[in-house]
Scaffold this motif. Structure first.
Motif, short mmCIF file in Angstrom:
data_model
loop_
_atom_site.label_atom_id
_atom_site.label_comp_id
_atom_site.label_asym_id
_atom_site.label_seq_id
_atom_site.Cartn_x
_atom_site.Cartn_y
_atom_site.Cartn_z
N ASN A 89 -7.41 1.44 -3.67
CA ASN A 89 -7.84 0.34 -2.79
C ASN A 89 -9.35 0.44 -2.57
OD1 ASN A 89 -8.54 -0.99 -0.26
ND2 ASN A 89 -6.36 -1.40 -0.09
N ASN A 104 -7.16 -7.85 -4.83
CA ASN A 104 -7.86 -7.07 -5.85
C ASN A 104 -7.70 -7.71 -7.23
OD1 ASN A 104 -5.26 -6.45 -6.60
ND2 ASN A 104 -5.39 -4.27 -6.15
N ARG A 130 2.87 -9.79 -5.55
CA ARG A 130 3.70 -9.10 -4.57
C ARG A 130 4.56 -10.13 -3.86
NH1 ARG A 130 -1.15 -6.27 -1.45
NH2 ARG A 130 -1.72 -4.67 -2.94
N THR A 175 -11.30 -1.42 -0.62
CA THR A 175 -11.85 -1.77 0.70
C THR A 175 -11.50 -0.71 1.75
OG1 THR A 175 -9.95 -3.19 1.13
CG2 THR A 175 -11.93 -4.25 0.31
N PRO A 193 -2.37 -10.27 -4.64
CA PRO A 193 -3.26 -9.44 -3.82
C PRO A 193 -4.73 -9.71 -4.16
CG PRO A 193 -2.04 -8.08 -5.39
CD PRO A 193 -1.49 -9.45 -5.50
N GLN A 201 0.83 -1.21 0.00
CA GLN A 201 0.00 0.00 0.00
C GLN A 201 0.86 1.26 0.00
OE1 GLN A 201 -1.40 -2.55 2.30
NE2 GLN A 201 -2.51 -3.02 0.43
C1 LIG Z 1 -6.54 -2.52 0.86
O1 LIG Z 1 -6.25 -1.94 2.11
C2 LIG Z 1 -6.52 -2.79 3.20
C3 LIG Z 1 -6.27 -1.99 4.46
O2 LIG Z 1 -5.08 -1.28 4.41
C4 LIG Z 1 -5.61 -4.02 3.11
O3 LIG Z 1 -5.87 -4.89 4.17
C5 LIG Z 1 -5.87 -4.72 1.79
O4 LIG Z 1 -5.01 -5.81 1.63
C6 LIG Z 1 -5.68 -3.75 0.65
N1 LIG Z 1 -6.00 -4.39 -0.60
C7 LIG Z 1 -5.07 -4.71 -1.48
C8 LIG Z 1 -5.53 -5.34 -2.74
O5 LIG Z 1 -3.89 -4.48 -1.29
#
Ligand SMILES: *[C@@H]1O[C@H](CO)[C@@H](O)[C@H](O)[C@H]1NC(C)=O
Ligand SMILES: *[C@@H]1O[C@H](CO)[C@@H](O)[C@H](O)[C@H]1NC(C)=O
Ligand SMILES: *[C@@H]1O[C@H](CO)[C@@H](O)[C@H](O)[C@H]1NC(C)=O
Ligand SMILES: *[C@@H]1O[C@H](CO)[C@@H](O)[C@H](O)[C@H]1NC(C)=O
Ligand SMILES: *[C@@H]1O[C@H](CO)[C@@H](O)[C@H](O)[C@H]1NC(C)=O
Ligand SMILES: *[C@@H]1O[C@H](CO)[C@@H](O)[C@H](O)[C@H]1NC(C)=O
Ligand SMILES: *[C@@H]1O[C@H](CO)[C@@H](O)[C@H](O)[C@H]1NC(C)=O
Ligand SMILES: *[C@@H]1O[C@H](CO)[C@@H](O)[C@H](O)[C@H]1NC(C)=O
Ligand SMILES: *[C@@H]1O[C@H](CO)[C@@H](O)[C@H](O)[C@H]1NC(C)=O
Length: 367
Positions: A129, A274, A279, A131, A272, A94
């Motif tokens: 992101n 999404n 990663r 979520t 990840p 992130q």
């Molecule tokens: C989006 O952010 C949340 C909280 O920081 C995290 O847990 C999650 O893994 C993130 N999503 C991705 C795809 O990195």
């Protein structure tokens, strides 16, 4: 006298231990995060590889961080050559950036006094992101859209927020009176916010003369009645952006050793949630930067009070630790397990419960 000395020794031991603990906590993340000879921070923001401030220091140009130290004190990092300023980069994938908020303000007669329509454009696997962030719309005569691109397609969504009177706002949550919030789709790389009103705020102007819209980290904003006026002074709010180090799956990425980004021997690859790219992370029991050769270092669990689960002696091992019971004791040595028990047979334990010396003796015998 002897007792006194013991007490002193014990105190010394405790204070040494305390110093040790506090030091080990503060240095816990003190592994190398950047490539050798590379700047690993800009102002107070850490810049871990794959990010870097110059060629040779980043994974590829997409991970360039431009540190502006001429106009900002402390210096401020920007993503590549954009005006997107970064406040945190995490190795978990992130990046927190500051994003301008949209405002639509009116004078009493319904003529526009201020309007802006901010947007953010990311590229190459940097995605908003879906979520951690929410789209917020604040106002009493307001509707707003968030639109843009995901992959090679567009998206457009929005919500509407109204209220008739100031006392509609006593409920301090974002539930549709004065505030609405919604999620945006996965994999958005372009975000545009547009604001509009039904009556140019003329019907609510006495208590609300601006509408606001922004995509921001949900935890960074709490709605209350005063948000209507407080947001006037807010320019930017944090937003969470996800990054991936390659666009392929782990399996595909592993096929090309020279481009595979999980360089550390003790790293592993993951995809990840999404659904974009891959990663790296350090294997369990290791910490550090998985993207660097030898970047994942063994965690010494024994030195970390929160990880050391041993009742007596703890021995660090590569990727783990083991608990050891002193001579004459048995058990798994774990605080939340059997612990270390004296002797081996219940008969002995019961038989010798009253005498320490005898007990020790028995233990040794059994050994
Ligand atoms: C989006 O952010 C949340 C909280 O920081 C995290 O847990 C999650 O893994 C993130 N999503 C991705 C795809 O990195
Ligand atoms: C880092 O810089 C030092 C001194 O400039 C040089 O001797 C060393 O080779 C450099 N190391 C790397 C990995 O570039
Ligand atoms: C970095 O500095 C800024 C401005 O001085 C401050 O607001 C921010 O909290 C600091 N961030 C961290 C992670 O220390
Ligand atoms: C630093 O920021 C200022 C103001 O935004 C800008 O004019 C300047 O070009 C930037 N300098 C660098 C080196 O990016
Ligand atoms: C909106 O109201 C605030 C007070 O709540 C006032 O300071 C501001 O000047 C008003 N804006 C306009 C455009 O009238
Ligand atoms: C509302 O504002 C818009 C944009 O400033 C303007 O074009 C329009 O005439 C206004 N409508 C009313 C009813 O004042
Ligand atoms: C859009 O993306 C999809 C999947 O990523 C791809 O199959 C398709 O060919 C793309 N379409 C265009 C017009 O680029
Ligand atoms: C850099 O890496 C990202 C992530 O793998 C990729 O999407 C992008 O195409 C690469 N950019 C360049 C210039 O190679
Ligand atoms: C492996 O990656 C390197 C560096 O990115 C690239 O030049 C090469 O073409 C790739 N090889 C294959 C077989 O894809």
């Amino acid at each position: 006298m002897g007792l006194h000395l013991h007490l002193l020794q014990a105190q010394l031991l405790v204070s040494v231990l305390l110093i040790f603990v506090s030091r080990s906590v503060s240095t816990q993340s003190n592994f190398q995060i950047g490539k050798p000879n590379c700047t690993d921070h800009c102002g107070n923001v850490s810049i871990p590889f794959p990010f870097g401030t110059r060629e040779g220091c980043y994974f590829n140009k997409t991970f360039l961080v431009t540190c502006n130290d001429t106009h900002y004190d402390p210096p401020k990092p920007f993503w590549v050559d954009s005006n997107i300023d970064i406040t945190i980069i995490s190795l978990e994938g992130q990046m927190r950036v500051m994003q301008f908020i949209a405002k639509d303000c009116y004078s009493r007669d319904g003529t526009s006094s201020y309007y802006n329509e901010p947007s953010i454009t990311l590229t190459d696997g940097f995605l908003v992101n879906n979520t951690a962030n929410k789209f917020f719309v604040i106002g009493c005569d307001t509707y707003a859209h968030v639109s843009g691109w995901r992959g090679n397609r567009t998206y457009d969504t929005g919500c509407s927020s109204t209220c008739n009177d100031k006392d509609d706002l006593v409920d301090v949550s974002c539930f549709g009176l004065g505030c609405c919030q919604m999620s945006i789709p996965k994999q958005a790389w372009k975000v545009e916010v547009t604001l509009d009103s039904y009556h140019n705020l003329t019907t609510v102007w006495d208590f609300d003369n601006c509408s606001y819209g922004f995509l921001a980290e949900e935890s960074a904003f709490t709605f209350s009645a005063s948000s209507l006026s407080n947001l006037r002074n807010v320019k930017e709010l944090p937003m969470v952006v996800d990054w991936a180090v390659g666009e392929e799956t782990c399996e595909e990425a592993r096929n090309n050793v020279s481009s595979y980004a999980c360089k550390s021997e003790k790293s592993k690859c993951y995809e990840p949630d999404n659904g974009y790219g891959y990663r790296c992370r350090c294997q369990d029991g290791y910490e550090g930067n998985p993207y660097l050769d030898d970047g994942c270092k063994d965690i010494d669990e024994c030195k970390d009070q929160s990880l050391n689960k041993c009742e007596k002696k703890c021995e660090n091992t590569p990727g783990g630790f083991k608990c050891v019971c002193p001579k004459g004791y048995h058990g798994d040595g774990k605080k939340d397990g059997q612990g270390c028990m004296r002797g081996q047979l219940l008969v002995f334990k019961v038989a010798t419960e009253s005498s320490n010396d005898l007990l020790m003796h028995c233990g040794v015998l059994i050994d």
